[in-house]
Design an enzyme around this catalytic site. Structure first.
Site, PDB file in Angstrom:
ATOM      1  CB  CYS A 140      36.735  33.853  40.912  1.00  0.00           C
ATOM      2  SG  CYS A 140      38.364  33.896  40.134  1.00  0.00           S
TER       3      CYS A 140
ATOM      4  CB  SER B  75      40.920  41.340  43.255  1.00  0.00           C
ATOM      5  OG  SER B  75      40.106  40.195  43.180  1.00  0.00           O
TER       6      SER B  75
ATOM      7  CG  ASP C 276      37.240  39.613  37.052  1.00  0.00           C
ATOM      8  OD1 ASP C 276      36.569  38.584  37.160  1.00  0.00           O
ATOM      9  OD2 ASP C 276      38.073  39.958  37.886  1.00  0.00           O
ATOM     10  CE  LYS C 277      38.850  44.470  35.208  1.00  0.00           C
ATOM     11  NZ  LYS C 277      39.022  43.209  35.956  1.00  0.00           N
TER      12      LYS C 277
ATOM     13  CD  GLU D  84      41.179  43.329  39.653  1.00  0.00           C
ATOM     14  OE1 GLU D  84      41.582  42.181  39.944  1.00  0.00           O
ATOM     15  OE2 GLU D  84      40.050  43.558  39.206  1.00  0.00           O
TER      16      GLU D  84
END
Length: 577
Positions: A201, A479, A130-131, A453
């Protein structure tokens, strides 16, 4: 026979390779097996977030080798290095999640420092979780070098009882198990099959959302975001990315030639029409900040408001990233957006061609299954919308993809929690009532610190069958896998004395994603009185170290939760030193 040396007069690497005074520097390069030809070619940083923390990052090392082949084919000298990641799926639901958003800044900072310290001329950045995607792209924009981004790819979906499953199903299964609707053995079976390969994911969660952004904004090659991580075909995109950065270097096309206000708007369109993660409302303003462009949460939400939602992806829809790739990926999505006049076609891309020219090459059409026609969308407005009102003067954001219009309005009494753990415990023990608005505060960028999150809590609610029977608001984040009426990024945050800090149990809160309202039934005078009696921000245990430093520097979520003044304050461009 040596080919003619590159003219490095205007390249950063001249500071470490050219002239008699750089003999000591060159001696290090000889020590690593470089020859004269390689030393005097452009140096290209190949930055990865490879680690053994999670499947998101595990394939990046292999892909980096393919990037280096492409750089060499373009007569460049690749120099591989790595940076950190904090993987949200592992960090979720405990104190480790405080490190997640802060890691975005650490990634951008460490890539910047590595590039500066070694005077690399260009960069290809690979990221998986993600980040790490926005962090890598922020570094590119900050440095303003010729830059190409490449996503590590998504995970393959798991299969159970004839259906695709993802890690989202496992998080929600925890709630089902706790509610007594799933056995220990069924939970163990699901957790073993949900994540069958390398990759991030698989739904349109934050990683895949930002991967789509990388293509839409022009920093990544067309369709490079789509192929799942285990596919060896990803190596072809990696080789092509290495070649592409050499082309950009030759033409002096830099990151800020690609990342403009118009390309940021294109990226926001793609987030909206795919029902992407609310985290894009944080990361797009942060990327804009690195370029000195005014583009905050309000601007993102304005685009979300008038963009049709027409790509049917989890968590609100049915399909995963692999399905989107097989349906033609981001290029087909952008082709549909162009039909409605919603794309700025003149924006430059990493290919050296404009977005419009790249769309002209797309032969596939929307399949009507994963990618609907923009003329017959799933809904007429974006899958993510902004809210504003006396409870969030700086705004807030909610994902409505997959929610019916009747479930996009909610009014109820507040049940206030001072942190996520308190809320999760209450959900686990069913100490809440149907019709309530659960308020989780002190989880903002500064107050958390780290803007955690809330997937563990929201997934537990969904697993209990209560996802549509309560609402949840927070100054933290959600999320990309969160579903239900869950409002994040409420600003100003509690630590900065925002109205969310002043709420009490029983205050009546109104949420309306259709009209864009988030309000509490209190007068201005009542809020002012509570503010006068407010005792200040809640103490945290983070009084030293990286998270303390982050809490001291981080700004408002509305502007991307950034930790430095950005391009508007800079007095030099790295490439021109």
């Amino acid at each position: 026979m040596l080919k003619k040396p590159t003219d490095k007069t205007n390249m950063p690497s001249r500071h470490v390779t050219e002239g008699p005074s750089r003999a000591p520097h060159r001696s290090y390069f000889y020590a690593m097996g470089l020859g004269d030809e390689e030393i005097h070619q452009p140096f290209v940083g190949v930055a990865t977030c490879w680690n053994e923390a999670a499947p998101c990052n595990i394939s990046l090392n292999r892909q980096a080798q393919a990037v280096k082949l492409g750089v060499k084919q373009g007569n460049g000298t690749p120099r591989e290095f790595t940076t950190i990641t904090v993987t949200d799926g592992i960090a979720m639901g405990h104190e480790g999640m405080r490190s997640s958003l802060a890691s975005r800044e650490a990634i951008a900072d460490t890539v910047e420092l590595t590039m500066r310290g070694h005077c690399y001329d260009a960069i290809v950045g690979l990221a998986g979780c993600d980040k790490s995607l926005p962090g890598m792209m922020m570094a590119m924009i900050r440095l303003n070098t010729p830059s190409v981004f490449i996503y590590g790819g998504s995970i393959l979906p798991g299969r159970l009882n004839g259906k695709d499953v993802t890690v989202q199903d496992v998080f929600e299964a925890v709630g089902e198990h706790q509610a007594g609707n799933m056995s220990d053995e069924a939970l163990r079976t699901l957790e073993r099959v949900a994540c069958p390969s390398a990759g991030a994911c698989g739904g349109q969660f934050t990683a895949n959302t930002m991967a789509c952004v990388s293509e839409a904004i022009g920093l990544a090659l067309p369709n490079s975001a789509g192929a799942p991580a285990p596919y060896e075909s990803r190596d072809h995109y990696s080789i092509a990315s290495g070649q592409a950065v050499m082309n950009l270097l030759e033409k002096n096309i830099r990151a800020r030639d690609i990342v403009t206000l118009e390309s940021l708007q294109n990226a926001a369109r793609v987030v909206a029409c795919t029902g992407g993660s609310t985290n894009a409302g944080l990361h797009l303003p942060a990327m804009a900040h690195e370029a000195g462009i005014d583009f905050d949460l309000d601007d993102v939400c304005e685009i979300f408001r008038d963009t049709p939602y027409f790509v049917d992806l989890k968590p609100g829809g049915q399909y995963v990233a692999k399905d989107l790739y097989e349906a033609g990926g981001v290029p087909v999505i952008m082709k549909e957006l162009r039909k409605a006049g919603l794309i700025h076609e003149d924006c430059m891309t990493a290919t050296g061609y404009s977005i419009g020219e790249e769309i002209d090459r797309v032969e596939l059409e929307a399949d009507g299954k994963v990618i609907y026609s923009i003329g017959e969308p799933l809904s007429k407005t974006g899958g993510v919308v902004g809210l504003k009102g006396n409870l969030a003067p700086e705004g807030a954001i909610v994902k409505v993809a997959g929610m019916s219009s009747q479930h996009q309005m909610f009014t109820g009494p507040a049940r206030v929690f001072e942190c996520e753990e308190d809320a999760f415990d209450a959900v686990q023990t069913r100490e809440y009532e149907e019709g309530e608005v659960l308020v989780i505060r002190n989880e903002g960028p500064a107050g958390g610190p780290g803007m955690r999150e809330m997937l563990a809590t929201t997934a537990a609610l969904s697993g209990q069958g209560m996802g549509k029977k309560v609402a949840l608001i927070t100054d933290g984040r959600f999320s990309g896998a969160t579903r239900g009426f869950c409002v994040g990024h409420v600003g100003p945050e509690a630590a900065h004395g925002g109205p969310i800090a002043l709420l009490k149990n029983g205050d009546v809160i109104t949420l309306n994603a259709i009209s864009g309202e988030i309000s509490v039934d209190l007068t201005d005078d009542e809020l002012a009185e509570r503010k006068a009696n407010w005792k200040g921000p809640r103490d945290t245990i983070y009084a030293s170290g990286a998270l303390w430093k982050y809490s001291q520097l981080v700004g408002s979520a509305k502007f991307g939760a950034c930790t430095h003044p950005g391009a508007k304050a800079e007095q030099h461009i790295y490439m021109d030193l």
